[in-house]
Write a protein that holds these residues in place. Structure first.
Motif, mmCIF file in Angstrom:
data_model
loop_
_atom_site.group_PDB
_atom_site.id
_atom_site.type_symbol
_atom_site.label_atom_id
_atom_site.label_comp_id
_atom_site.label_asym_id
_atom_site.label_seq_id
_atom_site.Cartn_x
_atom_site.Cartn_y
_atom_site.Cartn_z
ATOM 1 N N LEU A 60 0.836 -1.201 0.000
ATOM 2 C CA LEU A 60 0.000 0.000 0.000
ATOM 3 C C LEU A 60 0.873 1.256 0.000
ATOM 4 C CD1 LEU A 60 -2.957 1.025 0.253
ATOM 5 C CD2 LEU A 60 -2.622 1.017 2.737
ATOM 6 N N ALA A 61 0.469 2.241 -0.790
ATOM 7 C CA ALA A 61 1.204 3.509 -0.821
ATOM 8 C C ALA A 61 0.244 4.682 -0.666
ATOM 9 C CB ALA A 61 1.962 3.660 -2.142
ATOM 10 N N ALA A 62 0.762 5.759 -0.052
ATOM 11 C CA ALA A 62 0.077 7.048 -0.086
ATOM 12 C C ALA A 62 0.660 7.826 -1.275
ATOM 13 C CB ALA A 62 0.300 7.795 1.220
ATOM 14 N N GLN A 63 -0.005 8.915 -1.621
ATOM 15 C CA GLN A 63 0.431 9.673 -2.811
ATOM 16 C C GLN A 63 1.219 10.931 -2.457
ATOM 17 O OE1 GLN A 63 -3.109 10.458 -5.089
ATOM 18 N NE2 GLN A 63 -3.734 8.314 -5.084
ATOM 19 N N ASN A 64 1.277 11.233 -1.152
ATOM 20 C CA ASN A 64 1.962 12.440 -0.683
ATOM 21 C C ASN A 64 1.953 12.389 0.831
ATOM 22 O OD1 ASN A 64 3.030 15.120 -0.646
ATOM 23 N ND2 ASN A 64 0.970 15.936 -0.351
ATOM 24 N N MET A 65 2.743 13.206 1.474
ATOM 25 C CA MET A 65 2.691 13.363 2.932
ATOM 26 C C MET A 65 3.384 14.667 3.319
ATOM 27 S SD MET A 65 5.684 10.744 4.200
ATOM 28 C CE MET A 65 6.739 11.880 5.108
ATOM 29 N N PRO A 79 3.403 11.700 8.481
ATOM 30 C CA PRO A 79 3.924 10.337 8.370
ATOM 31 C C PRO A 79 3.433 9.423 9.488
ATOM 32 C CG PRO A 79 5.668 11.909 8.932
ATOM 33 C CD PRO A 79 4.472 12.700 8.553
ATOM 34 N N LEU A 80 3.199 9.990 10.683
ATOM 35 C CA LEU A 80 2.700 9.149 11.786
ATOM 36 C C LEU A 80 1.312 8.606 11.468
ATOM 37 C CD1 LEU A 80 3.699 11.091 15.037
ATOM 38 C CD2 LEU A 80 4.952 9.322 13.788
ATOM 39 N N MET A 81 0.507 9.431 10.818
ATOM 40 C CA MET A 81 -0.854 9.004 10.459
ATOM 41 C C MET A 81 -0.791 7.865 9.436
ATOM 42 S SD MET A 81 -2.452 12.802 10.019
ATOM 43 C CE MET A 81 -2.349 13.987 11.359
ATOM 44 N N ILE A 92 6.513 10.609 -3.570
ATOM 45 C CA ILE A 92 6.978 11.942 -3.150
ATOM 46 C C ILE A 92 7.471 12.727 -4.368
ATOM 47 C CG2 ILE A 92 8.749 13.177 -1.804
ATOM 48 C CD1 ILE A 92 8.378 11.044 0.366
ATOM 49 N N GLY A 93 7.008 13.969 -4.473
ATOM 50 C CA GLY A 93 7.485 14.845 -5.544
ATOM 51 C C GLY A 93 6.919 14.523 -6.914
ATOM 52 N N HIS A 94 5.708 13.953 -6.938
ATOM 53 C CA HIS A 94 5.097 13.704 -8.255
ATOM 54 C C HIS A 94 4.998 15.028 -9.024
ATOM 55 C CE1 HIS A 94 2.112 12.731 -11.300
ATOM 56 N NE2 HIS A 94 2.453 11.476 -11.124
ATOM 57 N N SER A 95 5.121 14.977 -10.331
ATOM 58 C CA SER A 95 5.147 16.222 -11.110
ATOM 59 C C SER A 95 3.855 17.016 -10.948
ATOM 60 C CB SER A 95 5.421 15.937 -12.584
ATOM 61 O OG SER A 95 4.385 15.160 -13.112
ATOM 62 N N GLU A 96 2.741 16.317 -10.705
ATOM 63 C CA GLU A 96 1.486 17.064 -10.502
ATOM 64 C C GLU A 96 1.546 17.861 -9.198
ATOM 65 O OE1 GLU A 96 -1.079 13.712 -11.083
ATOM 66 O OE2 GLU A 96 -0.582 13.730 -13.202
ATOM 67 N N ARG A 97 2.230 17.341 -8.206
ATOM 68 C CA ARG A 97 2.406 18.082 -6.942
ATOM 69 C C ARG A 97 3.383 19.243 -7.157
ATOM 70 N NH1 ARG A 97 -0.892 17.111 -3.389
ATOM 71 N NH2 ARG A 97 0.215 18.762 -2.314
ATOM 72 N N ARG A 98 4.398 18.986 -7.968
ATOM 73 C CA ARG A 98 5.352 20.074 -8.227
ATOM 74 C C ARG A 98 4.655 21.188 -9.008
ATOM 75 N NH1 ARG A 98 11.176 18.132 -7.940
ATOM 76 N NH2 ARG A 98 11.116 15.890 -7.605
ATOM 77 N N LYS A 99 3.817 20.777 -9.992
ATOM 78 C CA LYS A 99 3.196 21.767 -10.874
ATOM 79 C C LYS A 99 2.035 22.513 -10.221
ATOM 80 C CE LYS A 99 1.008 22.071 -15.403
ATOM 81 N NZ LYS A 99 0.420 21.280 -16.487
ATOM 82 N N ASN A 109 12.932 16.862 -0.528
ATOM 83 C CA ASN A 109 14.018 16.365 0.318
ATOM 84 C C ASN A 109 13.550 16.147 1.768
ATOM 85 O OD1 ASN A 109 16.614 17.682 2.122
ATOM 86 N ND2 ASN A 109 16.973 15.873 0.891
ATOM 87 N N LYS A 110 12.810 17.107 2.301
ATOM 88 C CA LYS A 110 12.321 16.978 3.689
ATOM 89 C C LYS A 110 11.369 15.799 3.818
ATOM 90 C CE LYS A 110 12.466 21.829 5.029
ATOM 91 N NZ LYS A 110 11.756 22.929 5.615
ATOM 92 N N LYS A 111 10.535 15.621 2.801
ATOM 93 C CA LYS A 111 9.559 14.525 2.837
ATOM 94 C C LYS A 111 10.267 13.170 2.744
ATOM 95 C CE LYS A 111 5.749 17.270 1.074
ATOM 96 N NZ LYS A 111 4.593 17.364 0.168
ATOM 97 N N ILE A 112 11.284 13.102 1.903
ATOM 98 C CA ILE A 112 12.019 11.838 1.765
ATOM 99 C C ILE A 112 12.647 11.465 3.112
ATOM 100 C CG2 ILE A 112 14.013 10.704 0.670
ATOM 101 C CD1 ILE A 112 13.527 12.479 -1.797
ATOM 102 N N GLU A 113 13.292 12.442 3.711
ATOM 103 C CA GLU A 113 13.965 12.194 4.987
ATOM 104 C C GLU A 113 12.959 11.750 6.062
ATOM 105 O OE1 GLU A 113 16.158 15.569 6.348
ATOM 106 O OE2 GLU A 113 17.132 14.402 7.923
ATOM 107 N N SER A 114 11.830 12.445 6.103
ATOM 108 C CA SER A 114 10.811 12.134 7.096
ATOM 109 C C SER A 114 10.199 10.748 6.844
ATOM 110 C CB SER A 114 9.732 13.217 7.038
ATOM 111 O OG SER A 114 8.631 12.845 7.789
#
Ligand code: PGA
Length: 248
Positions: A60-65, A79-81, A92-99, A109-114
């Motif tokens: 299972l994956a989420a699409q962002n956090m 991330p705890l949720m 993380i960092g999908h182009s639709e989120r970037r755009k 970067n912060k999301k990857i680390e977290s």
């Protein structure tokens, strides 16, 4: 040997009941056990889909956090949720989120680390626009996204990361990058990773291609030596097509 990984990105599609219908259809089929299968579903469906996936090998994956554990960030999900639900991966960092949502390399970067700190494996999306490709800057752009996205991520953690190369001009357009172009960029990404983390990580890190992946082009893409899987949008919304892709 890198285990192939196919992830379906449902994006902002499917209510809870629609999600349950789709996941049941997927679950009923025989999926190739040698391919790691992931579904990235909307937040609202995560818990319910998780229950249906108990006892299966589908991840299972989420699409962002968000990167913070908690706080005054109205509308965000931490991330705890996700961890409590039992999410395995997070895009993380999908182009639709970037755009559309101003996601930048620093927040990626912060999301990857977290995510890594919370035992959630990041599927990190990178990719160039058509204009960037036409002006010959695609490697510069993708190289920068990789290096900034992975800044200060250590060698021990990076092995849990999946990179998804998604040329923006190929997403949802029906235009796929040619398998040679996709492989060339995935090879460049692998080299960029090798320069930073060394040979062992170079061989083990998994790189997906994404952008109009369909049942009729998956095999050719997967035959390429630097492509280890696919991130599938539109075609993951029909169980029949998604299964054909997983069982390429
Ligand atoms: P697509 O989307 O397969 O519909 O092109 C891919 C993605 O955005 O992950």
């Amino acid at each position: 040997m890198r285990v192939p990984i196919v992830a379906g990105n449902w994006k902002m599609n499917n209510t809870i009941s629609e999600s349950l219908t789709l996941i049941s259809e997927i679950k009923e089929q025989n999926l190739n056990e040698n391919v790691e299968t992931v579904v990235a579903v909307p937040y609202t469906s995560l818990s319910e889909v998780k229950k249906v996936l108990e006892g299966t090998n589908i991840k299972l994956a989420a699409q962002n956090m968000h990167w913070e554990d908690k706080g005054a960030f109205t509308g965000e999900v931490s991330p705890l949720m996700l961890k409590e639900i039992g999410v395995d991966y997070c895009i993380i960092g999908h182009s639709e989120r970037r755009k559309y949502f101003n996601e930048i390399d620093e927040t990626v970067n912060k999301k990857i680390e977290s995510a890594l700190n919370n035992n959630i494996k990041p599927i990190v999306c990178v990719g160039e626009t058509l204009e960037e490709r036409e002006s010959g800057r695609e490697e510069e752009i993708v190289g920068r996204q990789i290096l900034k996205g992975l800044q200060d991520i250590d060698k021990k953690s990076v092995k849990d990361i999946i990179i998804a190369y998604e040329p923006i001009w190929a997403i949802g357009t029906g235009k796929t990058a040619s398998s040679n172009d996709a492989n060339k960029m995935c090879s460049f990404i692998r080299k960029t990773i090798a320069d930073k983390y060394g040979e062992e990580i170079k061989e083990s890190i998994r790189i997906q291609y994404g952008g109009s992946v369909k049942p009729n082009n998956i095999r050719e893409l997967m035959n390429k030596d630097n492509i280890d899987g696919a991130l599938v949008g539109g075609a993951s919304l029909r169980a029949e097509d998604f299964i054909k892709i997983v069982n390429y």
